[in-house]
Design a protein around this motif. Structure first.
Motif, short mmCIF file in Angstrom:
data_model
loop_
_atom_site.label_atom_id
_atom_site.label_comp_id
_atom_site.label_asym_id
_atom_site.label_seq_id
_atom_site.Cartn_x
_atom_site.Cartn_y
_atom_site.Cartn_z
N PRO A 23 2.56 8.12 -7.19
CA PRO A 23 4.01 8.36 -7.14
C PRO A 23 4.29 9.70 -6.49
CG PRO A 23 3.16 8.73 -9.36
CD PRO A 23 2.02 8.17 -8.56
N TYR A 24 5.52 9.86 -6.02
CA TYR A 24 5.92 11.16 -5.46
C TYR A 24 6.12 12.16 -6.60
CZ TYR A 24 6.74 8.58 -1.14
OH TYR A 24 6.58 7.81 -0.02
N ALA A 25 5.70 13.40 -6.36
CA ALA A 25 5.77 14.42 -7.40
C ALA A 25 7.17 15.02 -7.51
CB ALA A 25 4.75 15.52 -7.12
N ARG A 183 0.33 -1.81 5.96
CA ARG A 183 -0.31 -3.05 5.52
C ARG A 183 -1.81 -2.85 5.30
NH1 ARG A 183 3.43 -6.99 5.75
NH2 ARG A 183 5.28 -6.54 7.00
N ILE A 184 -2.39 -1.94 6.09
CA ILE A 184 -3.82 -1.65 5.92
C ILE A 184 -4.06 -0.83 4.65
CG2 ILE A 184 -5.75 -0.34 6.91
CD1 ILE A 184 -4.77 -1.18 9.65
N ALA A 185 -3.16 0.13 4.39
CA ALA A 185 -3.28 0.98 3.20
C ALA A 185 -1.96 0.93 2.42
CB ALA A 185 -3.62 2.41 3.60
N PRO A 186 -1.67 -0.19 1.76
CA PRO A 186 -0.36 -0.35 1.10
C PRO A 186 -0.11 0.67 0.01
CG PRO A 186 -1.87 -2.11 0.46
CD PRO A 186 -2.52 -1.38 1.59
N GLU A 187 -1.18 1.24 -0.56
CA GLU A 187 -0.97 2.24 -1.61
C GLU A 187 -0.33 3.51 -1.07
OE1 GLU A 187 -4.90 3.28 0.20
OE2 GLU A 187 -3.89 1.41 -0.41
N ARG A 188 -0.34 3.68 0.26
CA ARG A 188 0.28 4.85 0.86
C ARG A 188 1.67 4.55 1.41
NH1 ARG A 188 -4.89 6.74 4.57
NH2 ARG A 188 -6.40 6.94 2.85
N ALA A 189 2.09 3.29 1.41
CA ALA A 189 3.39 2.90 1.96
C ALA A 189 4.52 3.52 1.14
CB ALA A 189 3.52 1.39 1.96
N PRO A 190 5.57 4.01 1.79
CA PRO A 190 6.69 4.61 1.06
C PRO A 190 7.28 3.68 0.00
CG PRO A 190 6.88 5.10 3.40
CD PRO A 190 5.75 4.13 3.26
N ALA A 192 5.83 1.34 -1.78
CA ALA A 192 4.95 1.27 -2.96
C ALA A 192 5.00 2.56 -3.76
CB ALA A 192 3.52 0.97 -2.51
N ARG A 193 4.93 3.68 -3.08
CA ARG A 193 4.93 4.97 -3.78
C ARG A 193 6.27 5.23 -4.47
NH1 ARG A 193 2.71 10.01 -0.70
NH2 ARG A 193 2.67 10.70 -2.89
N LEU A 194 7.37 4.88 -3.81
CA LEU A 194 8.67 5.11 -4.42
C LEU A 194 8.90 4.18 -5.61
CD1 LEU A 194 11.22 6.79 -4.31
CD2 LEU A 194 12.17 5.16 -2.67
N ALA A 195 8.42 2.94 -5.50
CA ALA A 195 8.53 2.02 -6.63
C ALA A 195 7.80 2.57 -7.84
CB ALA A 195 7.98 0.64 -6.24
N LEU A 196 6.60 3.12 -7.64
CA LEU A 196 5.86 3.71 -8.75
C LEU A 196 6.55 4.95 -9.29
CD1 LEU A 196 2.19 3.32 -7.50
CD2 LEU A 196 3.19 2.27 -9.52
N THR A 197 7.17 5.72 -8.41
CA THR A 197 7.90 6.93 -8.83
C THR A 197 9.05 6.59 -9.76
OG1 THR A 197 7.36 8.00 -6.71
CG2 THR A 197 9.17 8.95 -7.99
N MET A 198 9.72 5.46 -9.49
CA MET A 198 10.93 5.09 -10.24
C MET A 198 10.65 4.22 -11.45
SD MET A 198 13.25 6.65 -8.50
CE MET A 198 14.76 5.94 -9.17
N GLN A 199 9.44 3.73 -11.62
CA GLN A 199 9.17 2.79 -12.70
C GLN A 199 9.17 3.47 -14.06
OE1 GLN A 199 5.31 0.89 -12.69
NE2 GLN A 199 6.12 -0.94 -13.69
#
Length: 377
Positions: A23-25, A183-190, A192-199
């Motif tokens: 997630p974003y810090a 698509r190659i590194a979806p864990e770095r996609a904005p 995905a990261r923003l979804a984890l930040t907001m969950q």
């Protein structure tokens, strides 16, 4: 969504294996209205260092001292970790991602003001809905013009600010266009990261790669909600609203597809979900405006005469203009536009809408049936 397959594996001891999405810090939320405050509350609750910006220092100071947004979310205690400021440079300092939560008609000016303070490459998620009047641009295009070099996405869904801030279970879509390396590194996609930040335990994000479809749904649903309100105010009930919601969703699909989006996106949270919520509650300003107009209340006297920004009223112009440019028919939106801006009588306009030639509902069924000569319209 169709075509998007994300498989983000958990962290492993072997550093050569794919890593967990991080997630974003630090997050900057630009816009201190009810929705901006609610989203900032979600992010802070999720443990993200969150800064909330608004133009008015008095309101920022009230949030810092009272711990609540007395103007827009009175009575709701905000997380103590949430930092409010009227200094744009302070809000953006060190931000790893930005949520833009300003009214659509002020978006370009606010994005331009951010330019000196925002390092290149920081992802920006739009949390406002609409199409720019005059240009016909989706709001992501507006931001891309003013802030080139930044991934631009959106957060959208069936989300009333008050319920979200209170921690009621809520779901929304986080949409960014997926580039090759996403698509190659979806864990770095904005997205995905923003979804984890907001969950949080209450706020559940979903990830989409169809930004166009998500944006179209958010813009059109406000216009359809005004139509539903108008018919409700005129004395009609559930049958009518269900028909408008369903056919309004079809108008969303047609416009989304014409602009390069996916029809199926409109059946998700940012389309069907948001449309159903907005068209079913007087909490929605769009629905409320339509209801008042349907009762015959002059526009100047709606909301007790208080100046109230209603996004669907603005979007009725931009959506219809864009539909005409790309050559798609949106009869419900056209009807709302005619009533709001062409002095068309409400009753006759909706009667004409119901009297249009009969059409096939599946797109594959190409049929148009006109009334016989002399048949009542």
């Amino acid at each position: 969504m169709d075509g998007l397959r994300l498989n983000i594996p958990p962290a492993r001891a072997n550093g050569n294996l794919p890593k967990r999405a991080e997630p974003y810090a630090r997050l900057a939320v630009i816009g201190m209205g009810s929705w901006g405050t609610a989203l900032a509350t979600v992010a802070a609750t999720a443990g993200c260092d969150t800064r909330l910006w608004g133009r008015r220092e008095a309101l920022a100071d009230a949030i810092r001292t009272a711990g609540e947004n007395v103007d827009h979310l009175p009575g709701i205690k905000l997380p103590a970790t949430l930092k409010a400021t009227s200094d744009l440079s302070e809000a953006l300092d060190g931000a790893e991602a930005v949520l833009l939560v300003t009214p659509s008609h002020t978006l370009r000016d606010v994005a331009r003001a951010m330019r000196p303070w925002l390092p290149e490459g920081i992802p920006i998620a739009l949390c406002c809905k609409g199409i720019e009047r005059g240009t016909g641009y989706l709001l992501s295009h507006v931001v891309e013009e003013e802030l080139p070099g930044h991934p631009v996405g959106a957060i959208s869904g069936p989300t009333f600010a008050h319920e979200t801030a209170l921690g009621h279970p809520t779901a929304a879509t986080v949409a960014f266009n997926f580039r090759h390396h996403d698509r190659i590194a979806p864990e770095r996609a904005p997205a995905a990261r923003l979804a984890l930040t907001m969950q949080t335990q209450a706020f559940r994000p979903y990830v989409s790669d169809d930004l166009v479809g998500v944006e179209v749904g958010g813009a059109v649903k406000n216009v359809i909600a005004i139509a539903c309100g108008m018919m409700t105010g005129a004395g009609f009930a559930e049958n009518t609203r269900a028909a408008l919601i369903t056919r309004g969703m079809d108008e969303m699909k047609v416009l989304a597809e014409a602009l390069g989006g996916k029809r199926e996106t409109v059946t998700g949270l940012s389309g069907a979900g948001d449309l159903t919520l907005t068209c079913s509650s007087s909490t929605s300003r769009n629905m409320s405006l339509g209801t008042q107009l349907g009762k015959g209340i002059p526009r100047a006297e709606c909301f007790g005469g208080k100046a109230t920004v209603v996004e669907g009223e603005v979007n009725a112009v931009s959506v219809v203009d864009l539909a005409r440019r790309v050559g798609v028919e949106m009869p419900i939106c056209e009807a709302v536009h005619a009533i709001l801006y062409e002095s068309a009588p409400l009753s006759e306009t909706f009667q004409a809408l119901w009297s249009r030639p009969i059409e096939g509902e599946p797109r594959a069924l190409d049929i148009t049936l006109h009334p016989h000569e002399g048949d009542p319209a």
